[in-house]
Design an enzyme around this catalytic site. Sequence first.
Site, PDB file in Angstrom:
ATOM      1  N   GLY A 158      -0.817 -39.834  34.642  1.00  0.00           N
ATOM      2  CA  GLY A 158      -1.497 -40.992  34.052  1.00  0.00           C
ATOM      3  C   GLY A 158      -1.036 -41.162  32.611  1.00  0.00           C
ATOM      4  N   ARG A 159      -1.839 -41.873  31.834  1.00  0.00           N
ATOM      5  CA  ARG A 159      -1.428 -42.167  30.445  1.00  0.00           C
ATOM      6  C   ARG A 159      -1.181 -40.897  29.640  1.00  0.00           C
ATOM      7  NH1 ARG A 159      -5.478 -45.972  31.385  1.00  0.00           N
ATOM      8  NH2 ARG A 159      -6.801 -44.185  30.974  1.00  0.00           N
ATOM      9  N   ILE A 160      -2.065 -39.893  29.788  1.00  0.00           N
ATOM     10  CA  ILE A 160      -1.894 -38.671  28.982  1.00  0.00           C
ATOM     11  C   ILE A 160      -0.685 -37.880  29.482  1.00  0.00           C
ATOM     12  CG2 ILE A 160      -2.965 -36.486  28.274  1.00  0.00           C
ATOM     13  CD1 ILE A 160      -5.690 -37.971  28.386  1.00  0.00           C
ATOM     14  N   ARG A 180       0.055 -39.195  42.375  1.00  0.00           N
ATOM     15  CA  ARG A 180      -0.320 -39.836  43.644  1.00  0.00           C
ATOM     16  C   ARG A 180       0.453 -41.136  43.837  1.00  0.00           C
ATOM     17  NH1 ARG A 180      -6.527 -40.756  43.369  1.00  0.00           N
ATOM     18  NH2 ARG A 180      -5.749 -41.293  41.323  1.00  0.00           N
ATOM     19  N   ALA A 238      -7.243 -30.792  30.473  1.00  0.00           N
ATOM     20  CA  ALA A 238      -7.901 -31.845  31.255  1.00  0.00           C
ATOM     21  C   ALA A 238      -9.409 -31.549  31.379  1.00  0.00           C
ATOM     22  CB  ALA A 238      -7.231 -31.954  32.613  1.00  0.00           C
ATOM     23  N   ARG A 239      -9.791 -30.822  32.411  1.00  0.00           N
ATOM     24  CA  ARG A 239     -11.175 -30.395  32.570  1.00  0.00           C
ATOM     25  C   ARG A 239     -11.151 -28.967  33.123  1.00  0.00           C
ATOM     26  NH1 ARG A 239     -12.471 -33.831  29.670  1.00  0.00           N
ATOM     27  NH2 ARG A 239     -14.014 -35.488  29.921  1.00  0.00           N
ATOM     28  N   GLU A 268     -18.212 -24.723  30.485  1.00  0.00           N
ATOM     29  CA  GLU A 268     -18.318 -25.206  29.112  1.00  0.00           C
ATOM     30  C   GLU A 268     -19.751 -25.605  28.746  1.00  0.00           C
ATOM     31  OE1 GLU A 268     -14.764 -27.639  28.373  1.00  0.00           O
ATOM     32  OE2 GLU A 268     -15.990 -28.707  26.917  1.00  0.00           O
ATOM     33  N   HIS A 286     -12.127 -27.336  23.288  1.00  0.00           N
ATOM     34  CA  HIS A 286     -12.121 -28.736  23.746  1.00  0.00           C
ATOM     35  C   HIS A 286     -11.860 -29.701  22.578  1.00  0.00           C
ATOM     36  CE1 HIS A 286     -13.701 -31.525  27.167  1.00  0.00           C
ATOM     37  NE2 HIS A 286     -12.740 -32.109  26.456  1.00  0.00           N
ATOM     38  N   GLY A 288      -8.902 -31.383  22.247  1.00  0.00           N
ATOM     39  CA  GLY A 288      -7.715 -32.181  22.587  1.00  0.00           C
ATOM     40  C   GLY A 288      -7.686 -33.537  21.911  1.00  0.00           C
TER      41      GLY A 288
HETATM   42  C1  GLV Z   1     -12.197 -35.597  26.480  1.00  0.00           C
HETATM   43  O1  GLV Z   1     -12.132 -34.580  27.082  1.00  0.00           O
HETATM   44  C2  GLV Z   1     -12.298 -36.875  27.095  1.00  0.00           C
HETATM   45  O2  GLV Z   1     -12.443 -36.963  28.328  1.00  0.00           O
HETATM   46  O3  GLV Z   1     -12.247 -37.862  26.371  1.00  0.00           O
END
Ligand code: GLV
Length: 320
Positions: A158-160, A180, A238-239, A268, A286, A288
Amino acid sequence: MTTASIYVSRLLTDRAMDRLRTVGHPVRVGAEAPPSRADLLAGIAGASAAVITLTERIDAEVLAAAGPQLSVIANVAVGYDNIDLDAAAAAGVTVTNTPGVLDRATADHTMALILACTRRVAEGDRFLRSREPWVWGPRMLVGLDISAGATLGIMGYGRIGQAVARRAQAFDMKVVATARSREPGTVEDGVSFVHTAELLAESDVVSVHTPLTAATRHLIDADALRAMKPTSYLINTARGGVVDEAALITALHEGWIRGAALDVFEGEPQVNPALLGAPGLVITPHTGSAGEATRDAMGLLAVDNAAAVLAGKPALTAVR
Ligand code: GLV
């Protein structure tokens, strides 16, 4: 007629808070720390719009506590796994997120973690602080040269993921990806799309950039870690739930891979204490998207989403 009001669960940046106050409705503000569940239920009661962060779990109970006048939940995050979308749809509440504005910051942080792991930055910092006597050595803290032909495998384009690919290419890395929406065997902007098995087997660094869904939970499990090269590294911005932490801890202790960096965690904000003893692991809390301009942009977009819906207009970035 009741006046619309806005609940903001946590103190956002100054610019975002200033914008919130120009929307023209009374604003109820939480604290800098996340609200307790009881404070969230009390704070959102009677609000027409709620600007919340990823630390708040929004489900049917919270929507019921809010009341029928609630029209929008504006998440200050691109990920929205903290929100029960079906419950929101059933309550007639629009859900928005903040796509686009944090791609660069998150990709920058991903590169910071790739370099921190491969060039042993955190280890070097800890070593010097230990006050051990030292002298430069040809074999000292030697790590992987990412710019000497290393391959980056991006899972989720995706974008990231795309922003990470551009940065990695600037570091002369070869980039392969799974997506995908792309056929394995195709190439786009110098990025080769491959099957997952090929990505895991060939990458020197694997970086995950998928949202957390039922399909991506534990995408990186013991089998995936065993399929990676013993000299490779895993990065997760990501998560937390995308990586099986228990399997990662075993993988690091047993040398299935050489190192990893995590910005996000399964439980978390709790960090599994076993992670702290895992060799070759770099961790950040977290952060990012924690660039000054980015956190402003996220807050402003969330406020603008809430304002649009309150004004009877379409949300700028509705989730679905
Ligand atoms: C950060 O984790 C976000 O989803 O923006």
